[in-house]
Design a protein around this motif. Sequence first.
Motif, PDB file in Angstrom:
ATOM      1  N   TYR A 276       0.684  -1.207   0.162  1.00  0.00           N
ATOM      2  CA  TYR A 276       0.060  -0.220  -0.459  1.00  0.00           C
ATOM      3  C   TYR A 276       0.517   1.174   0.052  1.00  0.00           C
ATOM      4  N   ARG A 277       0.143   2.429  -0.513  1.00  0.00           N
ATOM      5  CA  ARG A 277       0.740   3.405  -0.852  1.00  0.00           C
ATOM      6  C   ARG A 277       0.442   4.808   0.083  1.00  0.00           C
ATOM      7  N   LYS A 278       1.354   5.744   0.765  1.00  0.00           N
ATOM      8  CA  LYS A 278       1.127   6.830   2.251  1.00  0.00           C
ATOM      9  C   LYS A 278      -0.532   7.108   1.257  1.00  0.00           C
ATOM     10  N   GLY A 279      -1.080   6.720   3.097  1.00  0.00           N
ATOM     11  CA  GLY A 279      -2.930   7.539   2.619  1.00  0.00           C
ATOM     12  C   GLY A 279      -3.827   6.004   2.355  1.00  0.00           C
ATOM     13  N   GLU A 280      -3.119   5.002   2.116  1.00  0.00           N
ATOM     14  CA  GLU A 280      -3.656   4.029   1.704  1.00  0.00           C
ATOM     15  C   GLU A 280      -4.179   2.937   2.541  1.00  0.00           C
ATOM     16  N   ALA A 281      -5.000   2.264   3.548  1.00  0.00           N
ATOM     17  CA  ALA A 281      -5.209   1.098   4.688  1.00  0.00           C
ATOM     18  C   ALA A 281      -4.177   0.566   4.508  1.00  0.00           C
ATOM     19  N   GLU A 282      -3.767   0.396   5.643  1.00  0.00           N
ATOM     20  CA  GLU A 282      -3.137  -0.706   5.418  1.00  0.00           C
ATOM     21  C   GLU A 282      -3.586  -2.004   5.164  1.00  0.00           C
ATOM     22  N   ARG A 283      -2.105  -2.742   4.571  1.00  0.00           N
ATOM     23  CA  ARG A 283      -2.412  -4.136   4.072  1.00  0.00           C
ATOM     24  C   ARG A 283      -2.311  -5.558   5.084  1.00  0.00           C
ATOM     25  N   ASP A 284      -2.855  -6.825   4.874  1.00  0.00           N
ATOM     26  CA  ASP A 284      -2.127  -7.839   5.359  1.00  0.00           C
ATOM     27  C   ASP A 284      -1.688  -8.003   4.360  1.00  0.00           C
ATOM     28  N   PHE A 285      -0.570  -9.355   5.450  1.00  0.00           N
ATOM     29  CA  PHE A 285       0.362  -9.905   4.386  1.00  0.00           C
ATOM     30  C   PHE A 285      -0.631 -11.155   3.443  1.00  0.00           C
ATOM     31  N   VAL A 286      -0.154 -11.405   2.240  1.00  0.00           N
ATOM     32  CA  VAL A 286      -1.045 -11.974   1.055  1.00  0.00           C
ATOM     33  C   VAL A 286       0.060 -13.860   1.532  1.00  0.00           C
ATOM     34  N   ILE A 287      -0.814 -14.656   1.608  1.00  0.00           N
ATOM     35  CA  ILE A 287      -0.419 -15.753   1.652  1.00  0.00           C
ATOM     36  C   ILE A 287      -1.622 -16.847   1.335  1.00  0.00           C
ATOM     37  N   HIS A 288      -1.225 -16.702   0.205  1.00  0.00           N
ATOM     38  CA  HIS A 288      -2.408 -17.353  -0.843  1.00  0.00           C
ATOM     39  C   HIS A 288      -1.852 -18.879  -2.203  1.00  0.00           C
ATOM     40  N   HIS A 289      -3.144 -19.828  -1.865  1.00  0.00           N
ATOM     41  CA  HIS A 289      -2.859 -20.677  -2.984  1.00  0.00           C
ATOM     42  C   HIS A 289      -3.820 -20.360  -4.373  1.00  0.00           C
ATOM     43  N   GLU A 290      -3.131 -20.565  -5.451  1.00  0.00           N
ATOM     44  CA  GLU A 290      -3.799 -19.718  -6.177  1.00  0.00           C
ATOM     45  C   GLU A 290      -4.313 -20.224  -7.243  1.00  0.00           C
ATOM     46  N   GLU A 291      -4.960 -21.232  -7.208  1.00  0.00           N
ATOM     47  CA  GLU A 291      -5.717 -22.464  -7.288  1.00  0.00           C
ATOM     48  C   GLU A 291      -6.884 -21.761  -7.786  1.00  0.00           C
ATOM     49  N   ASP A 292      -7.718 -20.337  -6.785  1.00  0.00           N
ATOM     50  CA  ASP A 292      -8.664 -19.925  -7.892  1.00  0.00           C
ATOM     51  C   ASP A 292      -8.319 -18.659  -8.671  1.00  0.00           C
ATOM     52  N   ARG A 293      -7.244 -18.806  -9.609  1.00  0.00           N
ATOM     53  CA  ARG A 293      -7.032 -18.089 -10.260  1.00  0.00           C
ATOM     54  C   ARG A 293      -6.144 -19.050 -11.637  1.00  0.00           C
ATOM     55  N   GLY A 294      -6.856 -21.119 -11.532  1.00  0.00           N
ATOM     56  CA  GLY A 294      -6.123 -21.533 -12.443  1.00  0.00           C
ATOM     57  C   GLY A 294      -5.219 -21.650 -12.596  1.00  0.00           C
ATOM     58  N   LEU A 295      -4.071 -21.395 -11.443  1.00  0.00           N
ATOM     59  CA  LEU A 295      -3.303 -22.043 -11.301  1.00  0.00           C
ATOM     60  C   LEU A 295      -2.743 -22.560  -9.477  1.00  0.00           C
ATOM     61  N   PRO A 296      -3.165 -24.204  -9.230  1.00  0.00           N
ATOM     62  CA  PRO A 296      -2.916 -24.537  -8.227  1.00  0.00           C
ATOM     63  C   PRO A 296      -1.452 -25.206  -8.672  1.00  0.00           C
ATOM     64  N   GLY A 297      -1.080 -25.404  -7.158  1.00  0.00           N
ATOM     65  CA  GLY A 297       0.527 -25.436  -6.401  1.00  0.00           C
ATOM     66  C   GLY A 297       0.924 -23.872  -6.236  1.00  0.00           C
ATOM     67  N   LEU A 298       0.272 -23.095  -7.060  1.00  0.00           N
ATOM     68  CA  LEU A 298       1.707 -21.670  -6.038  1.00  0.00           C
ATOM     69  C   LEU A 298       0.933 -21.349  -5.766  1.00  0.00           C
ATOM     70  N   ILE A 299       2.200 -21.226  -4.670  1.00  0.00           N
ATOM     71  CA  ILE A 299       1.354 -20.322  -3.345  1.00  0.00           C
ATOM     72  C   ILE A 299       2.384 -19.029  -3.623  1.00  0.00           C
ATOM     73  N   ASN A 300       1.499 -18.123  -3.301  1.00  0.00           N
ATOM     74  CA  ASN A 300       2.278 -16.562  -3.515  1.00  0.00           C
ATOM     75  C   ASN A 300       2.140 -15.950  -1.806  1.00  0.00           C
TER      76      ASN A 300
END
Length: 376
Positions: A325-349
């Motif tokens: 996030y940039r200054k002035g934007e809301a704080e973001r959480d860590f992204v810890i995501h298995h990308e199977e919902d994007r058609g990329l099973p087996g990729l963990i970001n």
Amino acid sequence: MENKLEKVDVAIIGVGVVGLAVAAELSGGGREIIAVERHDGFGRESSSRNSEVIHAGIYYSRDFHKTRLCTEGRRILYELCPRVDIPFRKCGKLIIAIEKGDLPVIAALKERAEENGVEGLRLLSRGEVRAIEPRVRAEGGLWSSGTGIIDSHRLMAYLEKKASCDTTFAYNCELIALKKKGEGYRVVIRDADGEEYEFFSRVVVNAAGLGAERVAIMAGIDTAAAGYRIYPCKGEYFRVGGTEGALFSNLVYPPPTEISLGLHTVVDLQGGMKIGPSAFYVDEVDYTVDEQHREDFFRGAEKYLPELQRDNLSPDMAGIRPKLYRKGEAERDFVIHHEEDRGLPGLINLIGIESPGLTAAPAIGRYVKNLVEKIL
């Protein structure tokens, strides 16, 4: 053809403290793992350019990964360090109200932290702050007994050794291609001599820190649409010379800003002290410290360290946070995501792993292990 490619079970991209924690958790079960790192060793970027603080989990929203994984990681580290001889010190931390107007901010931090399950917190009067750190000027404060400091290099060395039973570390190798192929991924890396190597991995864990967005793009993800854009945020440190630094035994933090925890004292295990880190967004990765920023550091720190001498500040080091996030934007959480919902099973970001990433790393490793075991 796929059947001619060397095959591994898991490829980890990035060998900072998070990549190492993932490798250490996955090793020991007979899996074949390769960890790819473009530098000549582990932890050359954010993992070794930070305050080396074991955070308590005070600042973050209750439903964030940051909160749960920080508090879990803290417990793991305090159990692990004495057992395997990793230097650490549970020194405690003061979050101070520099002005009376800061007192409600401090009280709100305590309330949030206790909702997050953080223990060992106590609001302090002006006199109680001075009793803990006589050279600090404050209207009051919040004491966190669960905060500490750690030798991050020794932690990473331990994790590398633990992982080495099943993990091949490919240092000086840069990822140049990542593409979905069958039931896994075609991975192409280039070594320091320009030679390219290709292999097939069933699972890919993207733990590339500042480079994590680029890895996600290689895999075919629209990072802007996914909310995976990284905005590098630089933090500089100035060392306190003379005898001043040795007079402090605890971490002292001002109230947090919208993009950082503020210019705070950073005590180390050798008895020295730094001030930092600052926080400003940059377009390029550059770890030099601008000596002209000395005045900004002095003016920021003297508000609560009245005896600080300008001439005792000297440039020390800099790190860069992979913010989402940039200054002035809301704080973001860590992204810890298995990308199977994007058609990329087996990729963990794992993207945007900034503070408290060092503290959270052991817990992130366990979390990712659970994801991997559901895939393999």
